[in-house]
Design a protein around this motif. Structure first.
Motif, short mmCIF file in Angstrom:
data_model
loop_
_atom_site.label_atom_id
_atom_site.label_comp_id
_atom_site.label_asym_id
_atom_site.label_seq_id
_atom_site.Cartn_x
_atom_site.Cartn_y
_atom_site.Cartn_z
N SER A 37 1.12 -1.19 0.03
CA SER A 37 0.09 -0.11 -0.01
C SER A 37 0.74 1.23 0.02
O SER A 37 1.75 1.24 0.53
CB SER A 37 -0.86 -0.20 1.25
N PRO A 38 0.35 2.38 -0.64
CA PRO A 38 0.92 3.69 -0.54
C PRO A 38 0.96 4.29 0.92
O PRO A 38 1.79 4.71 1.26
CB PRO A 38 0.32 4.43 -1.38
N ALA A 39 -0.07 3.52 1.62
CA ALA A 39 -0.33 4.17 3.11
C ALA A 39 0.50 3.16 4.10
O ALA A 39 0.84 2.21 3.70
CB ALA A 39 -1.74 4.17 3.27
N ASP A 40 0.70 3.74 5.49
CA ASP A 40 1.52 3.35 6.39
C ASP A 40 0.71 1.76 6.67
O ASP A 40 -0.47 2.13 6.88
CB ASP A 40 1.53 4.16 7.47
N PRO A 41 1.22 0.88 6.98
CA PRO A 41 0.63 -0.18 7.50
C PRO A 41 -0.17 -0.44 8.91
O PRO A 41 0.39 0.54 9.76
CB PRO A 41 1.93 -1.40 7.44
N GLN A 42 -1.14 -1.23 9.15
CA GLN A 42 -1.38 -1.26 10.51
C GLN A 42 -0.63 -2.04 10.90
O GLN A 42 -0.32 -3.34 10.54
CB GLN A 42 -3.06 -1.88 10.14
N PHE A 92 5.73 -7.46 -12.90
CA PHE A 92 4.24 -7.60 -12.73
C PHE A 92 3.57 -6.65 -11.71
O PHE A 92 2.81 -6.17 -11.99
CB PHE A 92 3.91 -8.77 -13.07
N VAL A 93 4.10 -7.06 -10.62
CA VAL A 93 3.77 -6.59 -9.14
C VAL A 93 4.07 -5.27 -8.94
O VAL A 93 3.19 -4.31 -8.89
CB VAL A 93 4.43 -7.47 -8.03
N LYS A 94 5.23 -4.86 -9.58
CA LYS A 94 5.63 -3.26 -9.05
C LYS A 94 4.89 -2.39 -10.18
O LYS A 94 4.38 -1.35 -9.63
CB LYS A 94 7.18 -3.26 -9.65
N ALA A 95 4.68 -2.83 -11.51
CA ALA A 95 4.27 -2.04 -12.35
C ALA A 95 2.37 -1.92 -12.09
O ALA A 95 1.86 -0.90 -12.31
CB ALA A 95 4.13 -2.81 -13.86
N ALA A 96 1.90 -3.29 -11.51
CA ALA A 96 0.49 -3.19 -11.25
C ALA A 96 0.36 -2.14 -9.89
O ALA A 96 -0.50 -1.15 -10.18
CB ALA A 96 -0.05 -4.48 -10.73
N PHE A 97 1.28 -2.01 -9.05
CA PHE A 97 1.27 -1.07 -7.93
C PHE A 97 1.27 0.26 -8.30
O PHE A 97 0.74 1.40 -8.17
CB PHE A 97 2.24 -1.40 -6.96
N ALA A 98 2.32 0.66 -9.25
CA ALA A 98 2.75 1.99 -9.98
C ALA A 98 1.34 2.46 -10.64
O ALA A 98 1.34 3.60 -10.43
CB ALA A 98 4.05 1.75 -10.70
#
Ligand SMILES: C[C@H](CCC(=O)NCCS(=O)(=O)O)[C@H]1CC[C@H]2[C@@H]3CC[C@@H]4C[C@H](O)CC[C@]4(C)[C@H]3C[C@H](O)[C@]12C
Length: 325
Positions: free
Chosen positions: A189-194, A225-231
């Motif tokens: 996530s772009p946000a901090d983890p819980q 694949f994972v990195k491009a999907a996240f970006a």
């Protein structure tokens, strides 16, 4: 390796990174509507949609690596060495040579739905372009301006046309396996983890960007694949064309292969030779290269698309530095 992405930002943008160890001499190639397109096993198309993309031209035939058409459909071929399998010509099927798939789709499809239709009862035939140019083992991503996309894979199991829910394609393994692997990263996530690990203990979030800590960063195709999907999923929508295409190239750069990092032979390294991205609604093809970070553009609608011969633009490969003093 290669990575292809569709990004929606009002208009949709589609393109790819071309990762290889040698440049093949590609150019920006426009196939106008009335250039006769011959197929090995299918009827000739005298008139069709106009196409722009990256290709090499042999015997006056555009061998497209990737491209888009004037209706806002895009397609890219990516390496699929191992799983790819093409079959002998089969009676009663639409036999498409692998090198014909890009023009076959772009010449005739005005949407992903129409591309799917064109692929029903199709057979990717194991026909070489020439004695010297054998069929490359590829799979394809097709996308359109609505943001829809599919993946096309021909394996020993036959022709598979998958809906592509992420709008990303890299290389091996087969597409369903890429999605299984992607599911391993769903908490990125772009946000901090819980802190669900030890909720009663204070675990400091000691760095910004903590939510993306487990994002893979390798050159391999699952990582890309994972990195491009996240970006892509978290890319902001720009306020105008320049901001959007800038964002688009940042998505592709997230999985860019720098020279020296992906060794494919003794002292030989695969790297991102070019990145391209097109506005699917406007028919503008943008690209940059490893050696030239400047974004270059060719607008298909500035050409006479009702003509009969290929229009080519050489790749601008010279770095331009704006010296400020
Ligand atoms: C090498 C590239 C894929 C890059 C990639 O994915 N690299 C990952 C390596 S790895 O998977 O990580 O190991 C692919 C993508 C498109 C291809 C052309 C398609 C048209 C034509 C088809 C003919 O049949 C053969 C010649 C032809 C010019 C092709 C040459 C080459 O094959 C091209 C450039």
């Amino acid at each position: 390796m290669c990575t292809s992405v569709i990004y929606q930002a009002g208009d949709s943008y589609f393109g790819r990174n071309l990762d290889l160890e040698v440049s093949l001499g590609q150019q920006v190639v426009i196939t106008p509507r009335d250039m006769v397109l011959n197929f090995r096993e299918l009827p000739t198309l005298e008139h069709h949609y106009a196409i722009i993309g990256m290709a090499i031209v042999r015997d006056n035939y555009p061998l497209y690596f990737d491209g888009i058409n004037e209706k806002g459909v895009g397609i890219a071929g990516l390496n699929f060495d191992g799983p790819a399998h093409y079959f002998p010509v089969q009676e009663g099927k639409k036999n498409i040579a692998s090198f014909e798939l890009v023009p076959y789709i772009l010449a005739q499809a005005s949407s992903v739905a129409e591309a799917k239709e064109l692929l029903t009862n199709a057979n990717i035939a194991n026909i070489n372009f020439s004695e010297k140019m054998h069929a490359a083992p590829l799979h394809w991503i097709v996308a359109d301006k609505t943001g829809a996309s599919i993946t096309v894979e021909s394996t020993t199991a036959g022709l598979n046309v998958y809906d592509n829910p992420v709008g990303v394609l890299t290389n091996n393994p087969q597409f369903p396996d890429q999605l299984v692997n992607l599911s391993n990263y769903q908490s990125v996530s772009p946000a901090d983890p819980q802190n669900t690990l030890a909720p009663d203990t204070t675990l400091p979030v000691y760095s910004r960007g903590f939510g993306s800590r487990f994002l893979p960063g390798g050159m391999d195709s699952e990582s890309r694949f994972v990195k491009a999907a996240f970006a892509k999923m978290h890319a902001p929508v720009g306020n105008n064309e320049v901001e959007n295409i800038t964002n688009y190239f940042h998505i592709l750069q997230s999985v860019e292969q720098q020279k020296g990092l992906d060794e494919v032979g003794p002292n030989t390294y695969e790297y991102t030779i070019y990145s391209d991205g097109s506005n699917l609604s406007k028919g503008i093809f943008y690209y940059r290269t490893y050696d030239n970070n400047q974004i270059n553009a060719v607008d298909m609608h500035k050409e006479n698309l009702a003509s009969t011969t290929l229009i080519t633009y050489p790749i601008n490969d010279q770095q331009k530095i704006e010296y400020q003093n």
